[in-house]
Enzyme design. Sequence first.
Site, PDB file in Angstrom:
ATOM      1  N   GLU A 185      56.567 -73.352   6.169  1.00 29.87           N
ATOM      2  CA  GLU A 185      57.116 -72.590   5.890  1.00 29.87           C
ATOM      3  C   GLU A 185      56.876 -72.498   7.743  1.00 29.87           C
ATOM      4  O   GLU A 185      58.690 -72.532   7.619  1.00 29.87           O
ATOM      5  CB  GLU A 185      56.330 -71.410   6.479  1.00 29.87           C
ATOM      6  CG  GLU A 185      56.259 -70.082   5.710  1.00 29.87           C
ATOM      7  CD  GLU A 185      55.574 -68.673   5.809  1.00 29.87           C
ATOM      8  OE1 GLU A 185      55.674 -68.237   4.556  1.00 29.87           O
ATOM      9  OE2 GLU A 185      54.701 -68.862   6.459  1.00 29.87           O
ATOM     10  N   SER A 203      55.134 -61.652  -0.161  1.00 29.79           N
ATOM     11  CA  SER A 203      55.738 -60.164  -0.870  1.00 29.79           C
ATOM     12  C   SER A 203      57.401 -59.831  -0.898  1.00 29.79           C
ATOM     13  O   SER A 203      57.927 -59.638  -1.437  1.00 29.79           O
ATOM     14  CB  SER A 203      54.822 -58.995  -0.217  1.00 29.79           C
ATOM     15  OG  SER A 203      55.217 -58.900   0.216  1.00 29.79           O
TER      16      SER A 203
END
Length: 261
Positions: free
Chosen positions: A111, A35
């Site tokens: 990531e 987010s």
Amino acid sequence: MAAELSPIDQAKFVAARRSVDFVESGMKLGLGTGSTAAWMVRCLAERVRDDGLEVTCVATSTRTVDLARSCGLKVVSLDDVKWLDLTIDGADEFDQNLNLIKGGGAALLQEKIVATASDRMIVIADAAKEVAQLGAFPLPVEVVPFGWQTTKALIEETLYSLDVLNREVSLRMAGDAPLRTDEGHFLLDLNLKRIGNPRQLALVLNQIPGVVENGLFIDICDVVVIGQGDGRVTVRDINSGRIENGAVDITESRNIFADLD
């Protein structure tokens, strides 16, 4: 629209907004997932659109690829560029040494690959993500589906020899089926409560057959940008020891909020 954001979303936004100030034209950038990273992608796209910034991006998940391209950003694969100048990503927890827990968004493997292939990593987070000791957030561990229950049992057995407070391990679900990462793997969430030695735990977990990668990011993050709900921002550089305090004016960012329906 900005006034309608919750304090937590405002904190995420101001951290994201401040982080793109580190981006320079011509850079090759890693874009995180989650987010807070989504705010960063929108802020970066606004700079590209309004300031003529030229950047090439590598995304850490299909979700971020889709968002970045919908915002008009150029996205290529890591193999296309080989190495990155900067990665900006969120975190589920970080401590005073900028050790991280990541993987709440189920993208920890890509990531970590992208962050490790970067000259610098900047983490963007709201102030609640800072902890004295890692472990309150469940630690994600990516595992291959084959024999995952055996892998889970091996992890549980290994945890008894490590400095953790709790040893509950659960398979992350997506409805009635196990959640699958972009690489087709499963995620085990380790509810440890407290991690006494993150470095040791990261090394030991990755020695277990079936484990692909864990969500502990050790000695990878260089800078953390911490946002507050009132617009205040703190930038902390682990290498120089420098701490910078400032603020972001949310009312100046009407364009980015107008894009959110």
